[in-house]
Write an enzyme that holds these catalytic residues in place. Structure first.
Site, PDB file in Angstrom:
ATOM      1  CG  HIS A 193      -0.547   0.437   2.463  1.00  0.00           C
ATOM      2  ND1 HIS A 193      -0.160  -0.446   3.448  1.00  0.00           N
ATOM      3  CD2 HIS A 193      -0.403   1.669   2.994  1.00  0.00           C
ATOM      4  CE1 HIS A 193       0.210   0.247   4.520  1.00  0.00           C
ATOM      5  NE2 HIS A 193       0.064   1.530   4.277  1.00  0.00           N
ATOM      6  CB  SER A 231       2.669   2.059   6.184  1.00  0.00           C
ATOM      7  OG  SER A 231       1.395   1.938   6.714  1.00  0.00           O
TER       8      SER A 231
HETATM    9  N1  ARG Z   1      -1.329   2.552   7.067  1.00  0.00           N
HETATM   10  C1  ARG Z   1      -0.502   3.321   7.921  1.00  0.00           C
HETATM   11  C2  ARG Z   1       0.613   3.929   7.108  1.00  0.00           C
HETATM   12  O1  ARG Z   1       0.485   3.982   5.906  1.00  0.00           O
HETATM   13  C3  ARG Z   1      -0.047   2.529   9.091  1.00  0.00           C
HETATM   14  C4  ARG Z   1      -1.137   2.347  10.052  1.00  0.00           C
HETATM   15  C5  ARG Z   1      -0.774   1.482  11.166  1.00  0.00           C
HETATM   16  N2  ARG Z   1      -1.728   1.709  12.186  1.00  0.00           N
HETATM   17  C6  ARG Z   1      -1.673   1.143  13.384  1.00  0.00           C
HETATM   18  N3  ARG Z   1      -2.567   1.482  14.266  1.00  0.00           N
HETATM   19  N4  ARG Z   1      -0.756   0.260  13.681  1.00  0.00           N
HETATM   20  O2  ARG Z   1       1.549   4.488   7.610  1.00  0.00           O
END
Ligand code: ARG
Length: 298
Positions: free
Chosen positions: A107, A255
């Site tokens: 992603h 992420s």
């Molecule tokens: N999707 C997020 C990013 O692109 C990371 C989210 C992780 N969230 C969590 N509560 N661990 O950085």
């Protein structure tokens, strides 16, 4: 691809996830989707989608300083043209698993508005730079991007990608992948460590320096209750965090970064509802489910 099951959900998630299913899933699905976006877009939504953390709670969130001296395999993904020179253009994390290959989340390489792979011609892997405000280490160009063909932005399944470095990094420490099918590192209560340059408070405070935090693994059955309606898929995901009190977690900007147990890469920061909330642990790509697919790219 040995050991990797191609499921109907994974292959058909894009088509099946249209209007009807999307509407039924309602707010939770929206929250989860927003939480899964890389930081620049999600940043504006964090405050509203994340209830304020209680005072004194540990806050990646709840962590301490870490360093690429000690963790030479910890890399940042940067694109200065998209995210600016501030913080070296960092937008995700990644792990050096060989002198030329970096494992990250699929992603991270997607454009959330088009739901297609993003066009970032100046994508760089930043190695040896704990403090993003400095020019330590180097920014290495990427010659090839592999995104798991089963990755679904809608379901968040198979959230893995492999980047090939244009300039090899011999002599820099690498982190080995967990074995395909391994289960021991995922046993509930096993303490893992997650690393990243993401939000440290859940309210858009992005640090210049690398952070890490220890998070216990959470049982699949617990996580399936935390994220109902099938959002959590144990086949390709695993949860870690403080189930009951929250306070320790990855967050936006982390992420793609590593979740480590016993010196092995066992998870990739993937998604979550808010950050560090009790009952909403971090969800990670289960590396043992796709280690062979990744090794096929090394
Ligand atoms: N999707 C997020 C990013 O692109 C990371 C989210 C992780 N969230 C969590 N509560 N661990 O950085």
């Amino acid at each position: 691809m040995a050991g990797k099951r191609r499921t109907a959900e994974a292959a058909g998630a894009g088509a099946a996830g249209t209007a009807g299913a999307g509407l039924r899933r309602g707010r939770r699905a929206l929250l989860v989707l927003l939480a899964a976006l890389p930081l620049p877009v999600a940043a504006g939504t964090v405050a509203s989608s994340t209830p304020a953390l209680a005072q004194g709670q540990l806050r990646i969130i709840g962590g301490t300083g870490a360093s690429t001296q000690q963790e030479p395999w910890m890399v940042a993904l940067g694109s200065r043209s998209v995210y600016g020179d501030y913080r070296s253009g960092q937008f995700c994390g990644g792990t050096l698993v060989s002198p030329t290959k970096v494992v990250t989340a699929a992603h991270c390489l997607y454009d959330e508005s088009t739901m297609r792979p993003a066009d970032r011609p100046d994508l760089k892997v930043i190695v040896g730079r704990s403090d993003l405000s400095t020019s330590a280490g180097s920014e290495v160009a990427v010659s090839q991007v592999w995104i798991d063909p089963d990755y679904s932005m809608r379901s968040n399944m198979w959230d893995v990608a492999v980047l090939t470095l244009a300039v090899p990094q011999p002599g820099r420490g690498v982190l080995p992948l967990v074995d395909q099918g391994a289960t021991a590192p995922y046993r509930a209560g096993t303490v893992a460590t997650v690393f990243g340059w993401g939000d440290t408070r859940g309210n858009g405070q992005y640090p210049m320096t690398l952070h890490s935090v220890q998070v216990p693994m959470i049982a699949d059955s617990t996580c399936a209750q935390d994220y109902p309606d099938g959002a959590f898929r144990a086949s390709t995901m695993v949860c870690a965090g403080e189930q009951n009190q929250g306070g320790r977690d990855a967050c936006q900007g982390d992420s793609g970064g590593p979740l480590v147990v016993a010196g092995r890469l066992v998870g990739l920061v993937s998604w979550g509802a808010g950050c560090a909330e009790a009952g909403h642990p971090g969800v990670y790509t289960r590396v043992a489910a796709l280690a062979d697919a990744v090794r096929g790219q090394l």
